[in-house]
Design a protein around this motif. Structure first.
Motif, PDB file in Angstrom:
ATOM      1  N   ILE A  81      -2.365   2.747  -6.773  1.00  0.00           N
ATOM      2  CA  ILE A  81      -0.869   2.843  -6.648  1.00  0.00           C
ATOM      3  C   ILE A  81      -0.310   1.383  -7.091  1.00  0.00           C
ATOM      4  CG2 ILE A  81       0.934   3.166  -5.035  1.00  0.00           C
ATOM      5  CD1 ILE A  81      -0.710   5.778  -5.688  1.00  0.00           C
ATOM      6  N   ASP A  82       0.642   1.375  -7.978  1.00  0.00           N
ATOM      7  CA  ASP A  82       1.281   0.280  -8.534  1.00  0.00           C
ATOM      8  C   ASP A  82       2.133  -0.459  -7.587  1.00  0.00           C
ATOM      9  OD1 ASP A  82       2.240  -1.740 -10.390  1.00  0.00           O
ATOM     10  OD2 ASP A  82       2.239  -0.332 -11.709  1.00  0.00           O
ATOM     11  N   TRP A  83       2.387  -1.637  -7.502  1.00  0.00           N
ATOM     12  CA  TRP A  83       2.998  -2.483  -6.421  1.00  0.00           C
ATOM     13  C   TRP A  83       3.767  -3.160  -7.092  1.00  0.00           C
ATOM     14  CZ3 TRP A  83      -1.264  -3.899  -9.007  1.00  0.00           C
ATOM     15  CH2 TRP A  83      -1.521  -5.162  -9.596  1.00  0.00           C
ATOM     16  N   ARG A  84       4.427  -3.361  -8.251  1.00  0.00           N
ATOM     17  CA  ARG A  84       5.004  -4.120  -9.003  1.00  0.00           C
ATOM     18  C   ARG A  84       6.693  -3.733  -8.914  1.00  0.00           C
ATOM     19  NH1 ARG A  84       2.788  -4.086 -14.518  1.00  0.00           N
ATOM     20  NH2 ARG A  84       2.369  -2.090 -14.020  1.00  0.00           N
ATOM     21  N   TYR A  85       7.121  -3.709  -7.763  1.00  0.00           N
ATOM     22  CA  TYR A  85       8.405  -3.492  -7.410  1.00  0.00           C
ATOM     23  C   TYR A  85       9.151  -4.071  -6.239  1.00  0.00           C
ATOM     24  CZ  TYR A  85       6.047   0.145  -5.666  1.00  0.00           C
ATOM     25  OH  TYR A  85       4.688   0.876  -4.833  1.00  0.00           O
ATOM     26  N   ARG A  86      10.426  -4.063  -6.110  1.00  0.00           N
ATOM     27  CA  ARG A  86      11.126  -4.563  -4.853  1.00  0.00           C
ATOM     28  C   ARG A  86      12.154  -3.366  -4.275  1.00  0.00           C
ATOM     29  NH1 ARG A  86      12.684 -10.987  -4.099  1.00  0.00           N
ATOM     30  NH2 ARG A  86      11.132 -11.885  -5.402  1.00  0.00           N
ATOM     31  N   ALA A  87      12.595  -3.450  -2.964  1.00  0.00           N
ATOM     32  CA  ALA A  87      13.408  -2.523  -2.449  1.00  0.00           C
ATOM     33  C   ALA A  87      14.527  -2.091  -3.712  1.00  0.00           C
ATOM     34  CB  ALA A  87      13.753  -2.780  -1.166  1.00  0.00           C
ATOM     35  N   ARG A  88      15.137  -3.167  -3.847  1.00  0.00           N
ATOM     36  CA  ARG A  88      16.242  -3.106  -5.011  1.00  0.00           C
ATOM     37  C   ARG A  88      15.988  -2.395  -6.042  1.00  0.00           C
ATOM     38  NH1 ARG A  88      15.953  -9.697  -5.947  1.00  0.00           N
ATOM     39  NH2 ARG A  88      14.583  -9.806  -7.563  1.00  0.00           N
ATOM     40  N   ASP A  89      14.628  -2.481  -6.588  1.00  0.00           N
ATOM     41  CA  ASP A  89      14.525  -1.574  -7.736  1.00  0.00           C
ATOM     42  C   ASP A  89      14.563  -0.067  -7.590  1.00  0.00           C
ATOM     43  OD1 ASP A  89      14.133  -3.985  -9.104  1.00  0.00           O
ATOM     44  OD2 ASP A  89      11.943  -4.175  -8.441  1.00  0.00           O
ATOM     45  N   CYS A  93       4.822 -13.310   7.557  1.00  0.00           N
ATOM     46  CA  CYS A  93       4.463 -13.940   6.186  1.00  0.00           C
ATOM     47  C   CYS A  93       5.467 -13.449   5.145  1.00  0.00           C
ATOM     48  CB  CYS A  93       3.035 -13.722   5.752  1.00  0.00           C
ATOM     49  SG  CYS A  93       2.495 -11.742   6.007  1.00  0.00           S
ATOM     50  N   VAL A  94       5.303 -14.449   4.135  1.00  0.00           N
ATOM     51  CA  VAL A  94       6.525 -14.381   2.882  1.00  0.00           C
ATOM     52  C   VAL A  94       6.116 -12.816   2.458  1.00  0.00           C
ATOM     53  CG1 VAL A  94       7.364 -14.984   0.823  1.00  0.00           C
ATOM     54  CG2 VAL A  94       7.016 -16.824   2.521  1.00  0.00           C
ATOM     55  N   GLY A  95       6.981 -11.954   2.202  1.00  0.00           N
ATOM     56  CA  GLY A  95       6.845 -10.776   1.487  1.00  0.00           C
ATOM     57  C   GLY A  95       6.256  -9.737   2.459  1.00  0.00           C
ATOM     58  N   CYS A  96       5.906  -9.950   3.469  1.00  0.00           N
ATOM     59  CA  CYS A  96       5.230  -8.804   4.460  1.00  0.00           C
ATOM     60  C   CYS A  96       6.209  -7.923   5.304  1.00  0.00           C
ATOM     61  CB  CYS A  96       4.377  -9.751   5.522  1.00  0.00           C
ATOM     62  SG  CYS A  96       2.971 -10.648   4.691  1.00  0.00           S
ATOM     63  N   GLY A  97       7.481  -8.348   5.478  1.00  0.00           N
ATOM     64  CA  GLY A  97       8.325  -7.525   6.279  1.00  0.00           C
ATOM     65  C   GLY A  97       8.642  -6.423   5.408  1.00  0.00           C
ATOM     66  N   TRP A  98       8.707  -5.174   6.166  1.00  0.00           N
ATOM     67  CA  TRP A  98       8.955  -3.851   5.358  1.00  0.00           C
ATOM     68  C   TRP A  98      10.392  -3.810   5.182  1.00  0.00           C
ATOM     69  CZ3 TRP A  98       6.543  -0.728   2.645  1.00  0.00           C
ATOM     70  CH2 TRP A  98       6.741   0.575   2.313  1.00  0.00           C
ATOM     71  N   LYS A  99      10.782  -3.572   3.980  1.00  0.00           N
ATOM     72  CA  LYS A  99      12.146  -3.669   3.583  1.00  0.00           C
ATOM     73  C   LYS A  99      12.675  -2.106   3.082  1.00  0.00           C
ATOM     74  CE  LYS A  99      12.491  -7.931   4.448  1.00  0.00           C
ATOM     75  NZ  LYS A  99      13.381  -8.210   5.808  1.00  0.00           N
ATOM     76  N   PHE A 100      11.850  -1.347   2.866  1.00  0.00           N
ATOM     77  CA  PHE A 100      11.740   0.032   2.114  1.00  0.00           C
ATOM     78  C   PHE A 100      12.452   1.020   3.132  1.00  0.00           C
ATOM     79  CE2 PHE A 100       8.774  -2.197  -0.338  1.00  0.00           C
ATOM     80  CZ  PHE A 100       9.184  -2.198  -1.484  1.00  0.00           C
ATOM     81  N   GLY A 101      12.540   0.925   4.335  1.00  0.00           N
ATOM     82  CA  GLY A 101      12.934   2.088   5.122  1.00  0.00           C
ATOM     83  C   GLY A 101      11.887   3.052   5.456  1.00  0.00           C
ATOM     84  N   PHE A 102      11.985   3.919   6.249  1.00  0.00           N
ATOM     85  CA  PHE A 102      10.867   4.853   6.778  1.00  0.00           C
ATOM     86  C   PHE A 102      11.153   6.243   6.204  1.00  0.00           C
ATOM     87  CE2 PHE A 102      10.935   1.145   9.741  1.00  0.00           C
ATOM     88  CZ  PHE A 102       9.634   0.610   9.448  1.00  0.00           C
ATOM     89  N   ALA A 103      12.084   6.506   5.603  1.00  0.00           N
ATOM     90  CA  ALA A 103      12.177   7.984   5.096  1.00  0.00           C
ATOM     91  C   ALA A 103      11.097   8.464   4.398  1.00  0.00           C
ATOM     92  CB  ALA A 103      13.370   7.873   4.162  1.00  0.00           C
ATOM     93  N   GLU A 104      10.282   7.711   3.717  1.00  0.00           N
ATOM     94  CA  GLU A 104       9.049   8.182   3.031  1.00  0.00           C
ATOM     95  C   GLU A 104       7.645   7.982   3.715  1.00  0.00           C
ATOM     96  OE1 GLU A 104       9.260   9.930   0.278  1.00  0.00           O
ATOM     97  OE2 GLU A 104      11.209   9.429  -0.318  1.00  0.00           O
ATOM     98  N   ALA A 105       7.910   7.568   5.003  1.00  0.00           N
ATOM     99  CA  ALA A 105       6.548   7.251   5.607  1.00  0.00           C
ATOM    100  C   ALA A 105       6.058   8.580   6.543  1.00  0.00           C
ATOM    101  CB  ALA A 105       6.897   6.092   6.926  1.00  0.00           C
TER     102      ALA A 105
END
Length: 506
Positions: free
Chosen positions: A268-276, A302-314
């Motif tokens: 599973i790729d990881w190269r994106y941010r929430a804004r993408d 930690c830097v980058g560890c906080g969840w920013k994508f929301g939980f709609a897909e969880a």
């Protein structure tokens, strides 16, 4: 050895489908007689400096000729002193082969983040975190991830060594089975967030399996950062008593998510941010591969560890991660708010909670905490179904066992993750049976908050607590066990907690 400077003047910005990234000038090697000499080597070293505000990923193209048996990469970077409170330099690394760097990872061949300073790949072997396979001719890309950059910039040096010769044979991967013997419908204990030396952990898979058995676990899930390279190294460690599921900790710049129980060999790729606006695509990929989407430690600091994508897909959320800390307390409160929202919106969908150790190395305790799941059998599908349905509770160790139920006056009954379908004014009895929790305090939490905080359990750690309510008064009830505290009104650290039992008709 050939040396080259890759300063900022030689960069070019391009869009790969993942995000705007920085590409450097191509590193070239001989296409002549060197390719014909077995075990001959060529080395190139490149240097450059990345400024503060660099893109998340910087690609260094490497032109790989025919006849290469092994590619080896080593790198260093400077770590200057920085003002207090300012992040210093941290540079991750990985590699993509001649199939390219497009989002989705067809060319992905490995990632070690910041855990290693060098790695190699060849057909028959690779550094942990990387995938063995042929070193095919074409343009490979070393992926640099400037995780944080100091105000002075980040000066790096990358050395690439190619060894020529006949390739070895790539082993056929063997994966752990998707079922263990089990006990039929029963409560099974597991830890679904673990790290071995295939990412930034320090334990071998064999050590992890032994510690999992000692912790009383029935199942585990592999979850290396941004690589599936460990999947083929667990088969011999599974057994009738231990189900080993394969996964990945998808480690983005806007939070981490455990891909829990995906088909072996899934990347599973990881190269994106929430804004993408690409997260939903990869959540669907996790589910298409048979996995669950579980945001990890959503409030980690930690830097980058906080969840920013929301939980709609969880499918679930990791509420408790490792030793209980204030960020877990925040996550617990936020998760409880999602339960209130689910009741308010009335659609029946709610987000179950999990707990995992996120263990990396000694003294991290595997199985602390652990998720205890009511499942029809000890199989990947049954465990996932139990987690998805919320038929589970979280305990700090194998010592703690809970039985949590709600019952009505006419024999109606519901357990953890279920709904007691009775009218709003029906008297309901909430019952919690506990063992293995000496001196812990029981709390019952509802959509109004904590409505019962009983006396501490006896030194034996066993006890039964009952409470009566109605669906009109409490839309759901969940239980917590808290350790003793010396901080006045603040609750003690969690020893265990349950998913809710919902009360009343929808």
């Amino acid at each position: 050895m050939c040396e080259d400077d890759h300063g900022i003047g030689r960069r070019a910005l391009f869009v790969t489908g993942a995000a705007t990234a920085l590409t450097l000038g191509t590193v070239s090697f001989s296409h002549g007689p060197a390719a014909e000499a077995a075990d001959s080597q060529e080395t190139r070293t490149v240097r450059g400096t990345l400024p503060t505000g660099s893109p998340d990923f910087v690609y260094l193209p490497v032109d790989v000729p025919e006849g290469v048996r092994e590619i080896r990469v080593a790198y260093t970077y400077d770590k200057p002193s920085v003002p207090a409170g300012t992040p210093g330099n941290a540079l991750d690394i990985g590699i993509f082969d001649e199939r390219g760097t497009e989002l989705g990872g067809e060319g992905f061949r490995g990632w070690s983040g910041g855990a290693r300073t060098e790695f190699f790949l060849r057909a028959d072997d690779a550094t942990p975190g990387y995938l063995p396979g042929p070193v095919g001719p074409g343009t490979w890309h070393i992926a640099l991830g400037p995780y944080t950059v100091a105000p002075q910039g980040l000066t790096y040096e990358v050395t690439v060594t190619l060894t020529y010769g006949e390739p070895g044979r790539t082993p056929t991967p063997v994966y752990p089975p998707s079922r263990a013997r089990g006990r039929g419908r029963a409560w099974y204990r597991g830890d679904c967030h673990l790290h071995s030396w295939y990412s930034d952990g320090r334990r071998t898979p064999a050590e992890i399996a032994a510690l999992a058995r000692a912790a009383g676990l029935d199942f585990i899930n592999t979850s290396e950062h941004n690589t599936h390279s460990s999947h083929a190294h667990w088969a011999d460690l599974a057994g009738d008593d231990l189900l080993i599921m394969t996964g990945e900790e998808v480690t983005t710049r806007n939070g981490h998510v455990v891909a829990l129980g995906v088909d072996p060999g899934t990347f599973i790729d990881w190269r994106y941010r929430a804004r993408d606006n690409r997260w939903a695509r990869f959540a669907r990929e996790i589910r298409r591969a048979g996995g669950l989407v579980v945001p990890a430690h959503p409030h980690a600091t930690c830097v980058g560890c906080g969840w920013k994508f929301g939980f709609a897909e969880a499918d679930a959320v990791e509420v408790w991660n490792g030793p209980f800390t204030p960020d877990d307390e925040v996550t617990l409160a936020e998760w409880d708010n999602t339960l209130v929202a689910a009741v308010r919106e009335g659609h029946g969908r709610w987000l179950p909670a999990m707990g995992n150790s996120d263990a990396h190395r000694d003294p991290d305790a595997i199985g602390s905490p652990q998720t205890v799941v009511l499942a029809d059998d000890l199989t990947r599908e049954a465990i996932q179904e139990g987690i998805r349905a919320g038929r589970s509770y979280v305990a700090e160790s194998k010592n703690i066992s809970l039985a949590f139920t709600a019952s009505g006056g006419r024999g109606e009954h519901a357990g953890i993750g279920e709904r007691l379908e009775v009218s709003p004014d029906t008297p309901v009895t909430i019952r919690l049976e506990v063992s293995g929790a000496p001196r812990c305090t029981v709390r019952f939490v509802t959509d109004q908050g904590v409505l019962l905080a009983g006396d501490p359990l006896p030194v034996s750690g066993s006890g039964v607590v009952e409470w009566r309510t109605t669906p009109a008064y409490a839309a759901y009830v969940r239980a917590e066990l808290r350790h003793e505290t010396a901080a006045g009104p603040l609750p003690g650290a969690l020893a265990a907690f349950t998913n809710p039992v919902f009360l009343g008709r929808r």
